[in-house]
Design a protein around this motif. Sequence first.
Motif, PDB file in Angstrom:
ATOM      1  N   GLN A 174      -0.381  23.983  45.868  1.00 42.09           N
ATOM      2  CA  GLN A 174       0.648  23.227  46.495  1.00 42.09           C
ATOM      3  C   GLN A 174      -0.001  22.003  47.691  1.00 42.09           C
ATOM      4  N   TYR A 175      -1.291  22.361  47.978  1.00 39.03           N
ATOM      5  CA  TYR A 175      -1.730  21.376  48.849  1.00 39.03           C
ATOM      6  C   TYR A 175      -2.137  20.349  48.217  1.00 39.03           C
ATOM      7  N   LEU A 176      -2.688  20.535  46.820  1.00 43.60           N
ATOM      8  CA  LEU A 176      -3.049  19.338  46.286  1.00 43.60           C
ATOM      9  C   LEU A 176      -1.829  18.389  45.807  1.00 43.60           C
ATOM     10  N   TRP A 177      -0.662  19.020  45.636  1.00 42.33           N
ATOM     11  CA  TRP A 177       0.592  18.371  45.305  1.00 42.33           C
ATOM     12  C   TRP A 177       0.904  17.551  46.621  1.00 42.33           C
ATOM     13  N   VAL A 178       0.780  17.980  47.788  1.00 43.02           N
ATOM     14  CA  VAL A 178       1.112  17.356  48.853  1.00 43.02           C
ATOM     15  C   VAL A 178       0.141  16.181  49.106  1.00 43.02           C
ATOM     16  N   LEU A 179      -1.016  16.187  48.788  1.00 39.92           N
ATOM     17  CA  LEU A 179      -2.104  15.203  48.773  1.00 39.92           C
ATOM     18  C   LEU A 179      -1.598  13.937  47.934  1.00 39.92           C
ATOM     19  N   ASN A 180      -1.283  14.332  46.501  1.00 45.38           N
ATOM     20  CA  ASN A 180      -0.892  13.525  45.364  1.00 45.38           C
ATOM     21  C   ASN A 180       0.470  12.708  45.979  1.00 45.38           C
ATOM     22  N   ALA A 181       1.520  13.126  46.693  1.00 45.35           N
ATOM     23  CA  ALA A 181       2.619  12.928  47.290  1.00 45.35           C
ATOM     24  C   ALA A 181       2.130  11.747  48.448  1.00 45.35           C
ATOM     25  N   LEU A 182       1.344  12.305  49.119  1.00 38.18           N
ATOM     26  CA  LEU A 182       0.745  11.215  50.232  1.00 38.18           C
ATOM     27  C   LEU A 182       0.050  10.024  49.834  1.00 38.18           C
ATOM     28  N   GLY A 183      -0.595  10.368  48.538  1.00 39.64           N
ATOM     29  CA  GLY A 183      -1.191   9.122  47.828  1.00 39.64           C
ATOM     30  C   GLY A 183      -0.268   8.214  47.418  1.00 39.64           C
ATOM     31  N   TRP A 184       0.921   8.462  46.884  1.00 48.96           N
ATOM     32  CA  TRP A 184       1.834   7.561  46.532  1.00 48.96           C
ATOM     33  C   TRP A 184       2.554   6.746  47.702  1.00 48.96           C
ATOM     34  N   VAL A 185       2.574   7.405  48.840  1.00 48.04           N
ATOM     35  CA  VAL A 185       3.181   6.974  50.031  1.00 48.04           C
ATOM     36  C   VAL A 185       1.959   5.755  50.484  1.00 48.04           C
ATOM     37  N   VAL A 186       0.832   6.146  50.298  1.00 47.81           N
ATOM     38  CA  VAL A 186      -0.210   5.210  50.833  1.00 47.81           C
ATOM     39  C   VAL A 186       0.007   3.991  49.872  1.00 47.81           C
ATOM     40  N   THR A 187      -0.021   4.409  48.523  1.00 47.44           N
ATOM     41  CA  THR A 187       0.110   3.013  47.577  1.00 47.44           C
ATOM     42  C   THR A 187       1.231   2.142  47.931  1.00 47.44           C
ATOM     43  N   ALA A 188       2.370   2.830  48.321  1.00 45.26           N
ATOM     44  CA  ALA A 188       3.717   1.784  48.542  1.00 45.26           C
ATOM     45  C   ALA A 188       3.506   1.159  49.883  1.00 45.26           C
ATOM     46  N   ALA A 189       2.808   1.760  50.846  1.00 51.11           N
ATOM     47  CA  ALA A 189       2.384   1.033  51.910  1.00 51.11           C
ATOM     48  C   ALA A 189       1.511  -0.049  51.931  1.00 51.11           C
ATOM     49  N   VAL A 190       0.412   0.144  51.063  1.00 52.86           N
ATOM     50  CA  VAL A 190      -0.668  -0.959  50.635  1.00 52.86           C
ATOM     51  C   VAL A 190       0.157  -2.049  50.077  1.00 52.86           C
ATOM     52  N   ILE A 191       1.008  -1.706  48.915  1.00 53.51           N
ATOM     53  CA  ILE A 191       1.772  -2.621  48.422  1.00 53.51           C
ATOM     54  C   ILE A 191       2.434  -3.688  49.184  1.00 53.51           C
ATOM     55  N   VAL A 192       3.464  -2.883  50.088  1.00 52.83           N
ATOM     56  CA  VAL A 192       4.159  -3.789  51.202  1.00 52.83           C
ATOM     57  C   VAL A 192       3.492  -4.534  51.973  1.00 52.83           C
ATOM     58  N   VAL A 193       2.385  -4.090  52.533  1.00 54.53           N
ATOM     59  CA  VAL A 193       1.580  -4.916  53.429  1.00 54.53           C
ATOM     60  C   VAL A 193       1.003  -5.981  52.787  1.00 54.53           C
ATOM     61  N   ILE A 194       0.487  -5.793  51.718  1.00 53.28           N
ATOM     62  CA  ILE A 194      -0.466  -7.023  51.065  1.00 53.28           C
ATOM     63  C   ILE A 194       0.599  -8.125  50.623  1.00 53.28           C
ATOM     64  N   LEU A 195       1.663  -7.739  49.933  1.00 52.95           N
ATOM     65  CA  LEU A 195       2.890  -8.482  49.399  1.00 52.95           C
ATOM     66  C   LEU A 195       3.199  -9.462  50.784  1.00 52.95           C
ATOM     67  N   ARG A 196       3.696  -8.812  51.737  1.00 52.92           N
ATOM     68  CA  ARG A 196       4.015  -9.388  52.836  1.00 52.92           C
ATOM     69  C   ARG A 196       2.873 -10.495  53.289  1.00 52.92           C
ATOM     70  N   TRP A 197       1.689 -10.073  53.190  1.00 49.48           N
ATOM     71  CA  TRP A 197       0.592 -11.097  53.595  1.00 49.48           C
ATOM     72  C   TRP A 197       0.732 -12.313  52.759  1.00 49.48           C
ATOM     73  N   PHE A 198       0.669 -12.112  51.314  1.00 45.74           N
ATOM     74  CA  PHE A 198       0.895 -13.044  50.319  1.00 45.74           C
ATOM     75  C   PHE A 198       2.038 -14.007  50.723  1.00 45.74           C
ATOM     76  N   GLN A 199       3.123 -13.269  51.056  1.00 51.59           N
ATOM     77  CA  GLN A 199       4.253 -14.221  51.135  1.00 51.59           C
ATOM     78  C   GLN A 199       4.175 -15.257  52.294  1.00 51.59           C
ATOM     79  N   LYS A 200       3.332 -14.557  53.358  1.00 51.94           N
ATOM     80  CA  LYS A 200       3.023 -15.581  54.679  1.00 51.94           C
ATOM     81  C   LYS A 200       2.081 -16.681  54.303  1.00 51.94           C
TER      82      LYS A 200
END
Length: 426
Positions: A174-200
């Motif tokens: 269950q702890y590893l599952w939480v880490l995996n979910a956090l990993g996808w949250v981090v992935t989404a955050a990185v995508i949003v931040v860098i795409l906004r940088w490209f847009q600017k």
Amino acid sequence: MEAVADQAGEQSVKRRRVFYIPGYDPIHPRRYRELYRKEGAEQAKISGYQIDLKPKMGEGAYGWYASSEIDGVQANAQVDVLVWSDIVRNSMSNSIPATYWQLVRTAFTYISTGALFRLMRLRKGPIIAALYPIGMLLGQLLLTFLLGRIAAGLLEWGGERVLRMVLGPLISGQYLWVLNALGWVVTAAVIVVILRWFQKKDGKLYAYYLMHDYAYSARYMGANPPALEDRMAQFRATIATALRDDVDEVLVVGHSSGAHLAVSILADLIRDGRVPNDGPKLAFLSLGQVVPMVSFLPKANKLRADLHMLSASEQLTWIDVTAPGDGCSFALCDPVSVSGVEPANKRWPLVFSAAFTQSLSPEKWAELRWRFFRLHFQYLCAFDRPKDYDYFQITAGPLTLHERYHDRPQSRSRIDVPASGYTDMT
């Protein structure tokens, strides 16, 4: 210059009205005045004539006054910019997801209708330009996803090591599952931040800008959006009024996407009988046109009918200027012929090249060669080794467009057969 020198002492144009129709550009029209002022002064210095600008006061279209003295002959012009930049701005989404949805919708439109494959029979430069925003936006998305997954992997790897140090053998799935979910949250955050940088940074990349441009025409399958139709009706009324003025020539300049707007505006003016036989000479200069991007779409019936009619009209002179060095235009592609609507009595346009590689010095060409967006505006700028194309003599000089180019040879398109699969003009 040679045409003017041959007719020194003669003058067919003392006063001219010029209407400039920009392409898909959200920028304030003062940009065009400053470009005209700066580049006009440079061209006059190079070519040995004089040109002066004064601001236009009062209501009406944004513009300026230009006066010239060429080989001792003086002429005056009122240059007005027919503005639709507000419509352009309103069509541009600030949302990243909306832009990617435009990408999917536009790609589907051009592929499913066969327009893309017909366009690919033309010059490779504008096709590369058309595919560029799709490739760039997809590349940005892929890069940000990969970076996001790398960040998520590091998080999961580090998090698991910490948990094993703290919990030891008690660590469970269950702890590893939480880490995996956090990993996808981090992935989404990185995508949003860098795409906004490209847009600017799109002021240098132009991926979002070009995507909005192509999506604007594709959304209505080549038909004009209602807001644009209303604005074009205003433009027609403005030009019709100028055709009753005491001037010698009314010159309409359509640049980039503005070229196909000008085609429809002028065709409607002639159709409606609003071009007086005893009025000023009517002239049309299309620069860096991208007409096939619209005329190849299935609902561009009005534009195809306008191309058909205008190309046979005796009530105007139509000159089409492009250059193979401009990767954003369909250089030396006759917009009438390649759209499949050439009439038997076709007169226009006279197609020729601004020949950037010849009319610019090797040093200047090397400076501009990879600045594709800047080259798309070179038609409005100075040439340091000018040939027979001079935007400032055309718009402010003493000769009509017809007189300047009546004996100019036609440059043949590389496509000699209609490339469009649509001939419906109803």
